[in-house]
Design a protein around this motif. Sequence first.
Motif, PDB file in Angstrom:
ATOM      1  N   ASP A 172       0.912  -1.005   0.272  1.00 23.86           N
ATOM      2  CA  ASP A 172       0.357  -0.100  -0.385  1.00 23.86           C
ATOM      3  C   ASP A 172       0.754   0.711   0.097  1.00 23.86           C
ATOM      4  N   SER A 173       2.120   1.090  -0.727  1.00 23.68           N
ATOM      5  CA  SER A 173       2.902   2.118  -0.914  1.00 23.68           C
ATOM      6  C   SER A 173       2.791   3.467  -1.929  1.00 23.68           C
ATOM      7  N   SER A 174       1.948   2.744  -2.917  1.00 20.98           N
ATOM      8  CA  SER A 174       1.958   3.215  -4.382  1.00 20.98           C
ATOM      9  C   SER A 174       1.361   4.417  -3.967  1.00 20.98           C
ATOM     10  N   LEU A 175       1.620   5.793  -5.428  1.00 22.85           N
ATOM     11  CA  LEU A 175       1.105   6.556  -5.074  1.00 22.85           C
ATOM     12  C   LEU A 175      -0.034   7.099  -4.936  1.00 22.85           C
ATOM     13  N   ASN A 176      -1.190   5.848  -6.182  1.00 26.43           N
ATOM     14  CA  ASN A 176      -2.649   6.176  -5.762  1.00 26.43           C
ATOM     15  C   ASN A 176      -2.979   5.190  -5.016  1.00 26.43           C
ATOM     16  N   ALA A 177      -2.425   4.652  -3.640  1.00 29.71           N
ATOM     17  CA  ALA A 177      -2.684   4.268  -2.532  1.00 29.71           C
ATOM     18  C   ALA A 177      -2.997   5.522  -1.798  1.00 29.71           C
TER      19      ALA A 177
END
Length: 187
Positions: A143-148
């Motif tokens: 859950d470390s993506s930009l979208n997250a």
Amino acid sequence: MSESHRRKKQPQLVRRQLVDVAAQIAFERGIGAVTLDAVSEAAGVSKGGLLHHFPGKVALLDGLFDRLVDEMDAAIEAAMIVDPLPHGRFTRAYLRVVVDLKEQPGENQQWAGLTMALLNEPHLRARWRQWVDRRAGEYVGTDSSLNAAIVRFAADGLWLAEIVGSHDLSAETRRALIERLSALTLS
């Protein structure tokens, strides 16, 4: 022997009642109105009884924070258990729990009260930041993506907008917004 010595003591219920009343007062009249006198009077508990459970206003607000965050953690964990996709699972669960608050007026009102307290109480803001950092750290790989991050910020924005009533979204628009946000967690 007086009645108070005969009745069964229920400290957990009294603590819950005091915290609920503090949240209600914060929501209805602002955090400045949450005084020990106001809470004890509204809860029908003596000030000494309140002080037995919470030695001051800060402890009372901490009690509210602890209870609501524990309940949020449990709801997030429950939502994650039924989500088969690891990528973005925490973020989808967070989104679901936050948007579901609108369907739970009592819980939503308590979160609204805590949110008002977060804006005014530095130690509560620090505690919330610790919670956010801890949960984000647990899901760095998924859950470390930009979208997250975008979804979590949008969930917080939707939550705040619903607390203060700043936007009138139709049920259809709200549902479409949540679906779009949820879809972002998959990439």
